[in-house]
Design a protein around this motif. Structure first.
Motif, PDB file in Angstrom:
ATOM      1  N   THR A  48       1.129  -1.133  -0.010  1.00  0.00           N
ATOM      2  CA  THR A  48      -0.112   0.016   0.144  1.00  0.00           C
ATOM      3  C   THR A  48       0.921   0.954  -0.047  1.00  0.00           C
ATOM      4  O   THR A  48       0.536   2.971  -0.743  1.00  0.00           O
ATOM      5  CB  THR A  48      -0.659   0.144   1.390  1.00  0.00           C
ATOM      6  N   LEU A  77       1.198  10.865   1.012  1.00  0.00           N
ATOM      7  CA  LEU A  77      -0.223   9.966   1.154  1.00  0.00           C
ATOM      8  C   LEU A  77      -0.711   9.626   1.888  1.00  0.00           C
ATOM      9  O   LEU A  77      -0.638   9.311   3.601  1.00  0.00           O
ATOM     10  CB  LEU A  77       0.937   7.972  -0.114  1.00  0.00           C
ATOM     11  N   GLN A 129      -6.180   5.161   9.921  1.00  0.00           N
ATOM     12  CA  GLN A 129      -5.426   6.149   8.637  1.00  0.00           C
ATOM     13  C   GLN A 129      -4.404   6.920   8.981  1.00  0.00           C
ATOM     14  O   GLN A 129      -4.183   6.540  10.269  1.00  0.00           O
ATOM     15  CB  GLN A 129      -6.493   7.105   8.812  1.00  0.00           C
ATOM     16  N   ARG A 177      -0.718   8.986   7.806  1.00  0.00           N
ATOM     17  CA  ARG A 177      -0.174   9.980   6.386  1.00  0.00           C
ATOM     18  C   ARG A 177       1.528   9.094   6.111  1.00  0.00           C
ATOM     19  O   ARG A 177       1.984   8.626   7.175  1.00  0.00           O
ATOM     20  CB  ARG A 177      -0.332  11.234   6.959  1.00  0.00           C
ATOM     21  N   CYS A 197      -3.361   6.725   3.526  1.00  0.00           N
ATOM     22  CA  CYS A 197      -4.179   5.303   3.293  1.00  0.00           C
ATOM     23  C   CYS A 197      -5.162   5.257   4.609  1.00  0.00           C
ATOM     24  O   CYS A 197      -4.535   5.756   5.729  1.00  0.00           O
ATOM     25  CB  CYS A 197      -2.877   4.365   3.564  1.00  0.00           C
ATOM     26  N   GLN A 248       5.155  13.980  -1.853  1.00  0.00           N
ATOM     27  CA  GLN A 248       4.668  14.265  -2.578  1.00  0.00           C
ATOM     28  C   GLN A 248       3.485  13.565  -1.014  1.00  0.00           C
ATOM     29  O   GLN A 248       4.977  13.248   0.129  1.00  0.00           O
ATOM     30  CB  GLN A 248       4.254  12.455  -3.292  1.00  0.00           C
ATOM     31  N   GLU A 289      -7.528   2.765   0.768  1.00  0.00           N
ATOM     32  CA  GLU A 289      -8.662   3.363   0.198  1.00  0.00           C
ATOM     33  C   GLU A 289      -6.690   4.791   0.647  1.00  0.00           C
ATOM     34  O   GLU A 289      -6.606   4.818   1.849  1.00  0.00           O
ATOM     35  CB  GLU A 289      -9.480   4.285   0.260  1.00  0.00           C
ATOM     36  N   CYS A 290      -6.070   4.379  -0.570  1.00  0.00           N
ATOM     37  CA  CYS A 290      -5.113   5.746  -0.644  1.00  0.00           C
ATOM     38  C   CYS A 290      -5.396   6.761  -1.020  1.00  0.00           C
ATOM     39  O   CYS A 290      -5.826   6.055  -2.423  1.00  0.00           O
ATOM     40  CB  CYS A 290      -3.831   4.784  -0.755  1.00  0.00           C
ATOM     41  N   SER A 291      -5.128   7.407  -1.346  1.00  0.00           N
ATOM     42  CA  SER A 291      -5.036   8.731  -2.267  1.00  0.00           C
ATOM     43  C   SER A 291      -3.828   9.854  -1.720  1.00  0.00           C
ATOM     44  O   SER A 291      -3.433   9.733  -1.237  1.00  0.00           O
ATOM     45  CB  SER A 291      -5.832   9.478  -1.747  1.00  0.00           C
ATOM     46  N   ARG A 292      -3.529  10.459  -2.581  1.00  0.00           N
ATOM     47  CA  ARG A 292      -2.139  11.430  -2.809  1.00  0.00           C
ATOM     48  C   ARG A 292      -2.935  12.976  -2.879  1.00  0.00           C
ATOM     49  O   ARG A 292      -3.725  13.382  -3.193  1.00  0.00           O
ATOM     50  CB  ARG A 292      -1.415  11.659  -3.983  1.00  0.00           C
TER      51      ARG A 292
END
Length: 192
Positions: free
Chosen positions: A105, A166, A142, A144, A168, A164, A189-192
């Motif tokens: 992940t 990320l 969660q 970071r 998750c 960056q 769920e992971c997002s940038r």
């Protein structure tokens, strides 16, 4: 132009004061860390989501070996090309190889491939100190992660570096059915 002596001393004094105050300034990383800590603390006031999926014990990070694979809904597959200590080299198809830690992940740490114009593309990243780890998986967890990445321009060889972030999270558990069977699983769920 002749500047009066007292004005020259005043200007010099102002320069010294200005330079000495630089030590008190925070770097962008320090400011980002401070904001992240503030944001993390605000989460205690948010409503906790309700999990409608199965109750599950925390899940440990799986161990991967050569040939293990992820097959995605669209038919694309990635598989373990090799393991190197705590790192995994994945084959994403063709000559697209990328390296991660055992935590799939997390960010890709090394990558290389040939693009449509037949140019070699490559890059690398490292995870910055203080980044979180999503494992073991638990509902409502969660983290970071912060990385420093670098891409090599295939035409000039110039290196483009950038930061960056990320995020998750594990917002739920779910029962899923796939061709291999039915499973209770954590949603990641992971997002940038």
């Amino acid at each position: 132009m002749n500047t009066p002596k007292h004005m020259r001393h005043l200007r010099a004094f102002c320069c010294v004061l200005g330079l000495s105050s630089l030590a008190a300034c925070q770097t962008l990383d320090q400011i980002g860390t401070s904001l992240n800590e503030l944001n993390d603390g605000l989460g205690q006031y948010a409503d906790r989501p309700e999990n409608t999926g199965p109750d599950m014990s925390p899940a440990s990070l799986p161990a991967f070996g050569k040939g293990d694979a992820f097959v995605f809904d669209g038919g694309r597959a990635i598989y373990v090309e090799e393991t190197k200590g705590d790192r995994i080299v994945w084959n994403g198809g063709g000559d697209y190889l990328f390296e991660t830690t055992g935590d799939f992940t997390g960010p890709i740490l090394e990558w290389s491939y040939t693009d449509k114009e037949d140019r070699e593309r490559s890059g690398s990243a490292y995870v910055k100190e203080g980044s979180g780890n999503i494992w073991p998986l638990e509902f409502d967890k969660q983290v970071r992660m912060s990385t420093r990445s670098a891409n090599v321009d295939p035409d000039t060889g110039d290196v483009n570096e950038y930061d960056q972030w990320l995020i998750c999270k594990v917002p739920a558990t779910a029962n899923i059915a796939v061709p291999a069977g039915s499973f209770e699983t954590f949603v990641i769920e992971c997002s940038r």
